[in-house]
Motif scaffolding. Structure first.
Motif, short mmCIF file in Angstrom:
data_model
loop_
_atom_site.label_atom_id
_atom_site.label_comp_id
_atom_site.label_asym_id
_atom_site.label_seq_id
_atom_site.Cartn_x
_atom_site.Cartn_y
_atom_site.Cartn_z
N THR A 126 0.75 -1.09 0.00
CA THR A 126 -0.05 0.08 0.13
C THR A 126 0.91 1.36 0.00
OG1 THR A 126 -0.08 0.16 2.47
CG2 THR A 126 -1.75 -1.20 1.23
N LYS A 127 2.25 1.13 0.10
CA LYS A 127 3.09 2.20 -0.04
C LYS A 127 4.16 1.85 -1.14
CE LYS A 127 1.47 4.80 3.29
NZ LYS A 127 1.20 6.18 3.00
N LYS A 143 10.62 6.06 11.52
CA LYS A 143 9.73 5.05 11.99
C LYS A 143 8.24 5.66 12.27
CE LYS A 143 13.07 2.12 13.85
NZ LYS A 143 13.76 1.28 14.70
N ARG A 144 8.37 6.57 13.16
CA ARG A 144 7.06 7.22 13.45
C ARG A 144 6.15 7.86 12.37
NH1 ARG A 144 9.23 8.75 17.85
NH2 ARG A 144 10.08 10.96 16.99
N GLU A 148 2.58 6.32 11.08
CA GLU A 148 1.41 7.26 10.95
C GLU A 148 0.68 7.37 9.67
OE1 GLU A 148 2.68 9.89 14.82
OE2 GLU A 148 2.77 10.92 12.86
N SER A 149 1.62 6.92 8.71
CA SER A 149 1.04 7.23 7.24
C SER A 149 0.18 5.67 6.94
CB SER A 149 2.40 7.28 6.20
OG SER A 149 2.95 5.96 6.35
N LEU A 150 0.16 4.61 7.74
CA LEU A 150 -0.25 3.61 7.25
C LEU A 150 -1.89 3.52 7.57
CD1 LEU A 150 2.10 1.02 8.91
CD2 LEU A 150 1.80 1.80 6.53
N ASP A 151 -2.64 2.95 6.93
CA ASP A 151 -4.14 2.84 7.02
C ASP A 151 -4.60 1.43 7.79
OD1 ASP A 151 -6.65 2.51 7.00
OD2 ASP A 151 -6.86 2.57 5.13
N HIS A 160 3.10 -2.44 5.65
CA HIS A 160 2.27 -1.69 4.83
C HIS A 160 1.84 -2.61 3.73
CE1 HIS A 160 6.02 -2.47 2.69
NE2 HIS A 160 5.67 -1.99 1.43
N TYR A 161 1.91 -4.14 4.13
CA TYR A 161 1.32 -4.90 3.16
C TYR A 161 -0.37 -5.41 3.50
CZ TYR A 161 6.09 -6.10 1.87
OH TYR A 161 7.42 -6.02 1.27
#
Ligand code: SF4
Length: 235
Positions: A126-127, A143-144, A148-151, A160-161
């Motif tokens: 997803t990234k 890392k933070r 924070e950018s992940l859904d 991010h998978y």
């Protein structure tokens, strides 16, 4: 016996691909993005585990040069695996010293695409540009920002998978393991290139028909029952 197991796993690969296509369609219509495609190869630097049945599907369709690359890769694994003291060091060792899957072609495509196992089919990013990255090398701030950018509703947090495809892939993979156990009384699972090598080197699928003890003895005698590369479940 093996033919029935291979036929079934191939049918489930096709079913899984259809389900994944449907999922991606829904996700992109709702505004999401999946950053996977031909030539995008970074996840092929990660360890790839699969059932022995899936490794057999790959093994029976290899060209001579692919088989030779699998042997070289297995040799590299054998020479370095003693450095892995736990799963974390194994994963790092794989990324830093073992490298890309031997079935990856120079143009970045998968050389065994039609036979690739559930673990490859189920990784949906997803990234962009995050696959294969060494998370431990990031600063705390990086890392933070990444987390924070992940859904969290979609991903297998903190990665991010996509979670749904990984869970479904694991479910179907588990079915393949269970079928092997029902037929043979035991199952074999492990590192894809290494299992492919074992089939070529020992004709392991034939040895396995003689049962758990014979298989364990063949692997131990040749020093190939190696941690992280082969998981042998006889119970
Ligand atoms: S089998 Fe194909 S998709 Fe899977 S890691 Fe190897 S090259 Fe990549």
């Amino acid at each position: 016996m093996w033919q029935g197991l291979k036929d079934k796993v191939r049918r489930e690969h096709t079913l899984f691909d259809d389900e994944v296509r449907g999922w991606i369609g829904g996700y992109t219509r709702s505004g999401g993005n999946i950053f996977c495609g031909k030539g995008c190869r970074e996840c092929c630097n990660l360890t790839v585990n699969c059932t022995f049945t899936e490794a057999l599907c790959v093994a029976e369709n290899l060209s001579e040069s692919q088989a030779a690359r699998a042997r070289e890769h297995a040799d590299l694994l054998r020479r370095h695996i003693h450095q892995a003291t736990d799963l974390k060091t194994y994963l790092r060792l794989h990324r830093q010293q073992i490298g890309f899957c031997p079935f990856l072609e120079e143009d970045g495509s998968c050389g065994v695409y039609g036979e690739r196992p559930f673990s490859c089919r189920s990784l949906l990013a997803t990234k962009e540009s995050r696959c294969g990255a060494d998370f431990s090398s990031l600063s705390g701030e990086e890392k933070r920002a990444f987390i924070e950018s992940l859904d969290p509703a979609v991903v297998a947090f903190p990665m991010h998978y996509v979670a749904a495809s990984q869970e479904r892939g694991q479910e179907l993979e588990y079915h393949a393991v269970r079928r092997m156990k029902e037929r043979l009384g035991f199952s074999l699972y492990g590192n894809l290139p290494f299992l492919v090598f074992l089939e070529g080197h020992l004709r392991l699928s034939t040895v396995m028909l003689d049962g758990y003890e014979a298989t364990a003895m063949a692997l131990e005698r040749t020093g190939l029952l190696l941690p992280y590369l082969v998981t042998f479940d006889g119970l």
